[in-house]
Design a protein around this motif. Structure first.
Motif, PDB file in Angstrom:
ATOM      1  N   ALA A  27      35.587 -14.027  24.545  1.00  0.00           N
ATOM      2  CA  ALA A  27      35.260 -15.335  23.994  1.00  0.00           C
ATOM      3  C   ALA A  27      34.746 -15.111  22.584  1.00  0.00           C
ATOM      4  O   ALA A  27      34.163 -14.065  22.287  1.00  0.00           O
ATOM      5  CB  ALA A  27      34.192 -16.020  24.840  1.00  0.00           C
ATOM      6  N   GLY A  28      34.971 -16.082  21.719  1.00  0.00           N
ATOM      7  CA  GLY A  28      34.457 -16.018  20.357  1.00  0.00           C
ATOM      8  C   GLY A  28      33.399 -17.089  20.170  1.00  0.00           C
ATOM      9  O   GLY A  28      33.586 -18.226  20.599  1.00  0.00           O
ATOM     10  N   LEU A  29      32.286 -16.715  19.567  1.00  0.00           N
ATOM     11  CA  LEU A  29      31.203 -17.653  19.295  1.00  0.00           C
ATOM     12  C   LEU A  29      31.030 -17.740  17.792  1.00  0.00           C
ATOM     13  O   LEU A  29      30.921 -16.711  17.120  1.00  0.00           O
ATOM     14  CB  LEU A  29      29.897 -17.173  19.942  1.00  0.00           C
ATOM     15  N   GLY A  30      31.017 -18.962  17.269  1.00  0.00           N
ATOM     16  CA  GLY A  30      30.879 -19.143  15.833  1.00  0.00           C
ATOM     17  C   GLY A  30      29.752 -20.106  15.518  1.00  0.00           C
ATOM     18  O   GLY A  30      29.572 -21.116  16.211  1.00  0.00           O
ATOM     19  N   VAL A  31      28.987 -19.782  14.478  1.00  0.00           N
ATOM     20  CA  VAL A  31      27.860 -20.608  14.047  1.00  0.00           C
ATOM     21  C   VAL A  31      27.848 -20.626  12.524  1.00  0.00           C
ATOM     22  O   VAL A  31      28.098 -19.590  11.891  1.00  0.00           O
ATOM     23  CB  VAL A  31      26.510 -20.031  14.553  1.00  0.00           C
ATOM     24  N   ILE A  32      27.576 -21.796  11.957  1.00  0.00           N
ATOM     25  CA  ILE A  32      27.355 -21.877  10.507  1.00  0.00           C
ATOM     26  C   ILE A  32      26.197 -22.828  10.259  1.00  0.00           C
ATOM     27  O   ILE A  32      26.088 -23.871  10.903  1.00  0.00           O
ATOM     28  CB  ILE A  32      28.623 -22.297   9.732  1.00  0.00           C
ATOM     29  N   ILE A  33      25.319 -22.434   9.333  1.00  0.00           N
ATOM     30  CA  ILE A  33      24.167 -23.247   8.952  1.00  0.00           C
ATOM     31  C   ILE A  33      24.395 -23.700   7.519  1.00  0.00           C
ATOM     32  O   ILE A  33      24.658 -22.870   6.637  1.00  0.00           O
ATOM     33  CB  ILE A  33      22.851 -22.451   9.068  1.00  0.00           C
ATOM     34  N   ARG A  34      24.297 -25.011   7.306  1.00  0.00           N
ATOM     35  CA  ARG A  34      24.525 -25.570   5.965  1.00  0.00           C
ATOM     36  C   ARG A  34      23.355 -26.443   5.555  1.00  0.00           C
ATOM     37  O   ARG A  34      22.686 -27.053   6.396  1.00  0.00           O
ATOM     38  CB  ARG A  34      25.803 -26.405   5.939  1.00  0.00           C
ATOM     39  N   ASP A  35      23.180 -26.550   4.226  1.00  0.00           N
ATOM     40  CA  ASP A  35      22.123 -27.417   3.696  1.00  0.00           C
ATOM     41  C   ASP A  35      22.678 -28.807   3.415  1.00  0.00           C
ATOM     42  O   ASP A  35      23.837 -29.105   3.734  1.00  0.00           O
ATOM     43  CB  ASP A  35      21.483 -26.795   2.455  1.00  0.00           C
ATOM     44  N   SER A  36      21.850 -29.651   2.785  1.00  0.00           N
ATOM     45  CA  SER A  36      22.239 -31.048   2.541  1.00  0.00           C
ATOM     46  C   SER A  36      23.358 -31.190   1.517  1.00  0.00           C
ATOM     47  O   SER A  36      23.974 -32.245   1.408  1.00  0.00           O
ATOM     48  CB  SER A  36      21.020 -31.864   2.098  1.00  0.00           C
ATOM     49  N   LYS A  37      23.643 -30.133   0.777  1.00  0.00           N
ATOM     50  CA  LYS A  37      24.765 -30.159  -0.178  1.00  0.00           C
ATOM     51  C   LYS A  37      26.046 -29.612   0.447  1.00  0.00           C
ATOM     52  O   LYS A  37      27.070 -29.515  -0.209  1.00  0.00           O
ATOM     53  CB  LYS A  37      24.398 -29.358  -1.421  1.00  0.00           C
ATOM     54  N   GLY A  38      25.953 -29.199   1.714  1.00  0.00           N
ATOM     55  CA  GLY A  38      27.114 -28.639   2.403  1.00  0.00           C
ATOM     56  C   GLY A  38      27.313 -27.161   2.136  1.00  0.00           C
ATOM     57  O   GLY A  38      28.305 -26.574   2.566  1.00  0.00           O
ATOM     58  N   GLN A  39      26.375 -26.539   1.442  1.00  0.00           N
ATOM     59  CA  GLN A  39      26.482 -25.120   1.120  1.00  0.00           C
ATOM     60  C   GLN A  39      26.122 -24.287   2.349  1.00  0.00           C
ATOM     61  O   GLN A  39      25.143 -24.564   3.035  1.00  0.00           O
ATOM     62  CB  GLN A  39      25.528 -24.758  -0.023  1.00  0.00           C
ATOM     63  N   ALA A  40      26.917 -23.266   2.616  1.00  0.00           N
ATOM     64  CA  ALA A  40      26.644 -22.375   3.739  1.00  0.00           C
ATOM     65  C   ALA A  40      25.411 -21.534   3.420  1.00  0.00           C
ATOM     66  O   ALA A  40      25.334 -20.886   2.371  1.00  0.00           O
ATOM     67  CB  ALA A  40      27.838 -21.482   4.009  1.00  0.00           C
ATOM     68  N   ILE A  41      24.462 -21.533   4.325  1.00  0.00           N
ATOM     69  CA  ILE A  41      23.240 -20.754   4.183  1.00  0.00           C
ATOM     70  C   ILE A  41      23.364 -19.457   4.972  1.00  0.00           C
ATOM     71  O   ILE A  41      22.946 -18.395   4.533  1.00  0.00           O
ATOM     72  CB  ILE A  41      22.014 -21.559   4.694  1.00  0.00           C
ATOM     73  N   ALA A  42      23.950 -19.559   6.160  1.00  0.00           N
ATOM     74  CA  ALA A  42      24.143 -18.384   7.014  1.00  0.00           C
ATOM     75  C   ALA A  42      25.268 -18.686   7.995  1.00  0.00           C
ATOM     76  O   ALA A  42      25.532 -19.846   8.314  1.00  0.00           O
ATOM     77  CB  ALA A  42      22.856 -18.055   7.773  1.00  0.00           C
ATOM     78  N   SER A  43      25.926 -17.625   8.461  1.00  0.00           N
ATOM     79  CA  SER A  43      26.982 -17.814   9.465  1.00  0.00           C
ATOM     80  C   SER A  43      26.991 -16.623  10.407  1.00  0.00           C
ATOM     81  O   SER A  43      26.473 -15.554  10.084  1.00  0.00           O
ATOM     82  CB  SER A  43      28.348 -17.991   8.798  1.00  0.00           C
ATOM     83  N   LEU A  44      27.607 -16.845  11.548  1.00  0.00           N
ATOM     84  CA  LEU A  44      27.644 -15.813  12.576  1.00  0.00           C
ATOM     85  C   LEU A  44      28.954 -15.931  13.331  1.00  0.00           C
ATOM     86  O   LEU A  44      29.424 -17.039  13.610  1.00  0.00           O
ATOM     87  CB  LEU A  44      26.476 -16.030  13.548  1.00  0.00           C
ATOM     88  N   SER A  45      29.536 -14.814  13.646  1.00  0.00           N
ATOM     89  CA  SER A  45      30.730 -14.756  14.480  1.00  0.00           C
ATOM     90  C   SER A  45      30.556 -13.585  15.426  1.00  0.00           C
ATOM     91  O   SER A  45      30.295 -12.462  14.979  1.00  0.00           O
ATOM     92  CB  SER A  45      31.970 -14.562  13.606  1.00  0.00           C
ATOM     93  N   GLU A  46      30.659 -13.854  16.732  1.00  0.00           N
ATOM     94  CA  GLU A  46      30.458 -12.805  17.720  1.00  0.00           C
ATOM     95  C   GLU A  46      31.505 -12.897  18.820  1.00  0.00           C
ATOM     96  O   GLU A  46      32.025 -13.974  19.092  1.00  0.00           O
ATOM     97  CB  GLU A  46      29.077 -12.944  18.396  1.00  0.00           C
ATOM     98  N   GLN A  47      31.746 -11.772  19.446  1.00  0.00           N
ATOM     99  CA  GLN A  47      32.573 -11.728  20.641  1.00  0.00           C
ATOM    100  C   GLN A  47      31.667 -11.609  21.851  1.00  0.00           C
ATOM    101  O   GLN A  47      30.587 -11.035  21.773  1.00  0.00           O
ATOM    102  CB  GLN A  47      33.501 -10.515  20.634  1.00  0.00           C
ATOM    103  N   ALA A  48      32.134 -12.164  22.967  1.00  0.00           N
ATOM    104  CA  ALA A  48      31.416 -12.046  24.231  1.00  0.00           C
ATOM    105  C   ALA A  48      32.456 -11.892  25.333  1.00  0.00           C
ATOM    106  O   ALA A  48      33.645 -12.163  25.128  1.00  0.00           O
ATOM    107  CB  ALA A  48      30.560 -13.285  24.468  1.00  0.00           C
TER     108      ALA A  48
END
Length: 199
Positions: A123-144
């Motif tokens: 399985a693939g897990l994806g996460v992205i954190i963005r601010d109020s301007k839509g700019q990516a602050i952090a992201s994560l991609s993992e396998q499980a």
């Protein structure tokens, strides 16, 4: 190019007049597709022909040309049935599609998604954190390891999104995903997650 007729009605599927000046396989496939023939069967016949060539070249087993068309048709049928079964199995929860919008000023949005890769058992897990301007602050991609349900993959992605954001020091954020069932389940547990706004 004319496919040999061996009991199947192939001439209506693959027939490229010699006056078309076809010089590559890509042109044959394009012609077959444009003329609304059956490009999938053509690809299966081409693969079976290549496979037969290798069998004749490397094996002492007999592989008569008369088996080419029935073998290609059976291979295509098997492929289509296997993919139809996989597609039905992987449908999973209903997902709502909407356009992404940034959070209000001073807020952060944590988006999550899960995906299944049945052929790899992952399985693939994806996460992205963005601010109020839509700019990516952090992201994560993992396998499980692949769980038995697509909904569990989405739940795993949601849980990973929460722990990822908290691990980075975010104390208040909007959690957003495309699985209606998971979002509704999280909303019903809001008293456990008072720092989250779930959309």
């Amino acid at each position: 190019m004319i496919a040999a007729h061996t009991g199947l009605e192939l001439n209506s599927i693959i027939f490229v007049p010699t006056n078309k000046g076809v010089s590559s396989i890509q042109e044959v496939l394009t012609y077959t597709n444009n003329e609304q023939r059956n490009p999938e069967l053509l690809a299966s016949i081409m693969w079976t022909l290549w496979h037969r060539r290798n069998q004749v070249r490397t094996s002492t087993k007999d592989y008569p040309l008369t088996q080419l068309a029935p073998t290609a048709l059976q291979a295509l049928t098997d492929f289509q049935q296997a993919n139809a079964t996989d597609a039905a199995r992987n449908r999973g929860p209903t997902k709502c599609r909407s356009r992404w919008s940034p959070p209000a000023d001073g807020n952060f949005k944590v988006n999550f998604d899960g995906a299944q890769f049945s052929d790899m058992g992952k399985a693939g897990l994806g996460v992205i954190i963005r601010d109020s301007k839509g700019q990516a602050i952090a992201s994560l991609s993992e396998q499980a390891s692949l769980p038995f349900s697509p909904e569990i993959v989405e739940a795993m992605a949601a849980a990973r999104a929460i722990s990822f954001a908290q691990g980075l020091g975010f104390t208040s954020f909007i959690l957003e995903g495309d699985s209606t069932n998971i979002i509704e389940a999280l909303k019903s547990m809001m008293n456990l997650f008072p720092h989250l706004v779930i959309s």
